[in-house]
Write a protein that holds these residues in place. Sequence first.
Motif, mmCIF file in Angstrom:
data_model
loop_
_atom_site.group_PDB
_atom_site.id
_atom_site.type_symbol
_atom_site.label_atom_id
_atom_site.label_comp_id
_atom_site.label_asym_id
_atom_site.label_seq_id
_atom_site.Cartn_x
_atom_site.Cartn_y
_atom_site.Cartn_z
ATOM 1 N N VAL A 26 0.862 -1.180 0.000
ATOM 2 C CA VAL A 26 0.000 0.000 0.000
ATOM 3 C C VAL A 26 0.900 1.232 0.000
ATOM 4 N N ASP A 93 -4.288 2.750 7.706
ATOM 5 C CA ASP A 93 -4.086 3.224 6.342
ATOM 6 C C ASP A 93 -5.360 3.858 5.814
ATOM 7 N N TYR A 95 -8.181 3.715 2.373
ATOM 8 C CA TYR A 95 -8.638 2.799 1.346
ATOM 9 C C TYR A 95 -9.754 3.441 0.522
ATOM 10 N N SER A 96 -9.773 3.120 -0.766
ATOM 11 C CA SER A 96 -10.818 3.609 -1.655
ATOM 12 C C SER A 96 -12.112 2.835 -1.410
ATOM 13 N N GLU A 333 0.861 -4.406 4.063
ATOM 14 C CA GLU A 333 -0.014 -3.418 4.688
ATOM 15 C C GLU A 333 0.755 -2.627 5.749
#
Length: 351
Positions: A26, A93, A95-96, A333
């Motif tokens: 990512v 993180d 995320y879309s 990740e």
Amino acid sequence: MTSKERVRATMRGEKPDRVPAAFESVGSVFQKLMTHYGFTNRNQLFDKFKIDIYPTDARYIGPKLESYIDDQGRKIDVSYWGFHKTIHETDIDSYSVTVKYPLAGMETIEDIKTGYTFPKAEWFDYSNITKVCEANPDKAIIIGHPGPFQMVTNLMPMEEFFVLMYDEPEAAAYILDQMVEFELAYYEECLKAGNGKIDVLRPHDDYGTQISMLFSTDMWDEFFKDNTKKLVDLAHKYGAFYQQHSCGAVRPIISRLIDCGVDALEPVQKVCGLEVESLAEEFGGKIVFHGGVDTQGILPNGTAEEVAAETRHIIETLGKKGGYILMASQAFEGDVPVENIEAVYNVSREV
């Protein structure tokens, strides 16, 4: 061997000088690694980890894509597929997330024909692919993006598409076929731009959960087998290998993928049916396996020594006949320590 020679030998089922390696992470992990090592470009990181496979893609130059702020204050971007997406932030993180589906509620072929426009290959500039291939003659070059099933779940809610597959199979097949028509045209332009230097075509489709397939093997045959074969044939026409990405417990379709001519399966995820020992025993020499170092368990939670031991075990088990490409089970990740990423790539890759 060069990286290109190493990957191509592996894909042919031959034993290379060492197991080839790929890298994905990512965005936050990539930036963390670049900062950690003081690097300024991706090639420095790839050289450090002895990565053999370099990705590239075409650049979108089609109709202007909309962006706006919704009534919840979120920035929304519209993709060239027509779905609306935003960024969801977590402690680890970002995320879309799809928030609007352009095919939602459509149930007939006529609905789709009148209410939706599929992307076109001419919406892209392919010159970047030529540049990357020419700049990296000794590297294995890979192309590919989300495939028809993975993308259709952005066009229509997944449960709605499952109902369509059962109640209106002709409409479901029409959507997938139109998507593949675009993919075939798009990837052919990519392969032409590569001038014979693209090594791997890798569409991403997630056909499984962590315990089973998302649908029956009969449904896979009905909706995905012929289109997989078309994409495989296109890759082979241009001298590239075909690598099928599918997360999840997809063992029931491995023999079907082999029948379609698929050269490699990615990832080997730590789920029911993808135990490396049984994969090597049943499918060794028939298909190449990619990945395997578990991003849910040992990578975020284990020690570097444990990660190294697990990585070496996977290399020895799946790579003994030459049919393995090293990587984590999925992209690294944000919860994976740097030392555990290093442990994956620092082990001996000789078999």
